[in-house]
Design a protein around this motif. Sequence first.
Motif: not given
Lengths: 355, 355
Positions: A264-275, A285-288, A297-308
């Motif tokens: 989520q942090d990786i996604d947020r880094t990009a999303r926050q900047y665009i926002k 869409h999600g970041l990757g 396939e896994e991992p989903r790298v998005s604002f709603d993905t759990a995990g590291v």
Amino acid sequence: MKKQRYKWVMDLLVDNDLQAFLVTSLENVRYFSGFTGSDATLLLTKNEKYLMTDSRYTTQAKNETRGYRVVEYVKKVMGIVDVISTQHVDRIGIESQHMTYALFSDLTAKLDKTQLVPLDEEIRTARIKKDASEIRSLRKAIAIAEKALESNMDHIKPGINERDLAQEVEFEMRRLGAESLAFDTIVASGYRGSLPHGRASGKKLNKGDLIVIDFGARYNGYHSDETCTVCLGRPTKEQRTIYSIVKEAHDRAISSIRPGIPFQDIDRTARQYIKEKGYGQHFGHGLGHGVGLAVHEEPRVSFDTAGVLQTGMVFTVEPGIYIPDWGGVRIEDMVLVKPEGAEVLTQIDKEIKVF
Amino acid sequence: MKKQRYKWVMDLLVDNDLQAFLVTSLENVRYFSGFTGSDATLLLTKNEKYLMTDSRYTTQAKNETRGYRVVEYVKKVMGIVDVISTQHVDRIGIESQHMTYALFSDLTAKLDKTQLVPLDEEIRTARIKKDASEIRSLRKAIAIAEKALESNMDHIKPGINERDLAQEVEFEMRRLGAESLAFDTIVASGYRGSLPHGRASGKKLNKGDLIVIDFGARYNGYHSDETCTVCLGRPTKEQRTIYSIVKEAHDRAISSIRPGIPFQDIDRTARQYIKEKGYGQHFGHGLGHGVGLAVHEEPRVSFDTAGVLQTGMVFTVEPGIYIPDWGGVRIEDMVLVKPEGAEVLTQIDKEIKVF
């Protein structure tokens, strides 16, 4: 089976109190057994490995696998039931996101002593980290796709239509040894760039167009996935601004990659900047997503993905801005997570290119 | 929705005491709604038609369909549940051979007033008869594929490898307007001809080889599927004999086609002849299969299929003889069942061709 993959299966059995794992998705069949055909099912127990297939593939299965008992069936359900019946198993894990309801219910009806246990989250980690041989195949798929695009750069000019450009890139991938395309090539120019999924059309490239080119090859079962957005003619100020916002979001996300960081942090880094730059509503869409034997396939790298993040994961970083009637920009690379941070596997540099 | 398709759905609801049909396979989604994207689910009731999809496809779905309420979802399960909840439905039919166990079980858990009814045999007839517009698309797909093969006849010569020949045919199909290949082209020469599923390899074509070429294009969603077996150099007596047995079996099967004849009889006509000639054990697969929005669909025309031919069905007739270490012959045409008998849709004549 490779040691680590075998260990993953044994852990799965123990953790879920299972005596066997029934593998029906072709990606996992290939991952565990090496079989590359289009029909097979695996039954993996602590001591036995079975591969069940139809008569078209018996010879191939014997050649491609090691340590598997290859069983030929006429009807799939009966073939699976027959093999399971020879084992003493109470609980068998199944891939619930892949097995059809019909197969589940047929098997359940015929197996009175064995319970099928639907697995989902438990098996998402199966292929999530890539080993050295997988990374070699990914690099090769990337090299083929990139060479194919680069050798067709002279086709990026006014008057050529999207489909013809896509086709030339696709033909070249095949000539260079791709098994197939990773997916239908996207060439979305001008206003069509606002469709995140704009398959190449009959629209001609025009001077002034931003052109989103999303392309990939498959090699040895492994996929590449990369997006370049280029400009036909000198970009306007707005085109330059939007491109640089997406590029900066992409760069920041990649810089923030390290094992242990939440997806989520990786996604947020990009999303926050665009926002912050005022385009938040244009990046839906999600970041990757992970890339390997499946293109998504896994991992989903998005604002709603759990995990590291973990060392050995390979995924795309692909922020974009899509503005209806104006167009779009997406910049996508594939990265490999290493102890010290991201290695960008894709090689084409992502500074704006002007044709 | 076309009148006949609507009527089929209404009959399905009445016959199975259902209030709705949930369509998850993309072929049926396209058939009923016209939507061509890669993610959508339909809910069809007596009075309402819903198409649920994700944000990538909302615009496209609105453009491609008529009379549908297009609903955008973020999570598929919740999107489907939300739409179903607005309807008063006790029993909803589902495609059990397509829906995953995970989706079935998620939906069941969330829908407490609605029962999902697994359908299988009941829905195999959905696309079984082709209408005039479908037949036009099939003819066009066939024309593209045949033109592509014919313009590459000069590549059928010693020293060219199977993969290169396949690739040239595939490239030409795309240039001629195919949306994609119908399937990976089979070029199986010499001893490889004994593999019914011999995808083109690096093997070179040699003088004296029989070469099985199984190829097809997709156009407007519809597929073609055809096999020519050709000979490189003067055929031996044995090659000629086996070719003529397969050809005669093929011709007899086609001559026996008329509405009302059981599928099994058509299969038996070909199989019996091959058996009489002493090659029964070398013809393992069924005689043919329906072709349409899927390259393999209903009707199956085989020794174990129930049912009879009906006007408007389109299927392949493709007997073969496969002899390990020797090679193989398969001859495949697509036919349309008409009141007076079969119309052969494929145009390449099937007399033995010598290169």
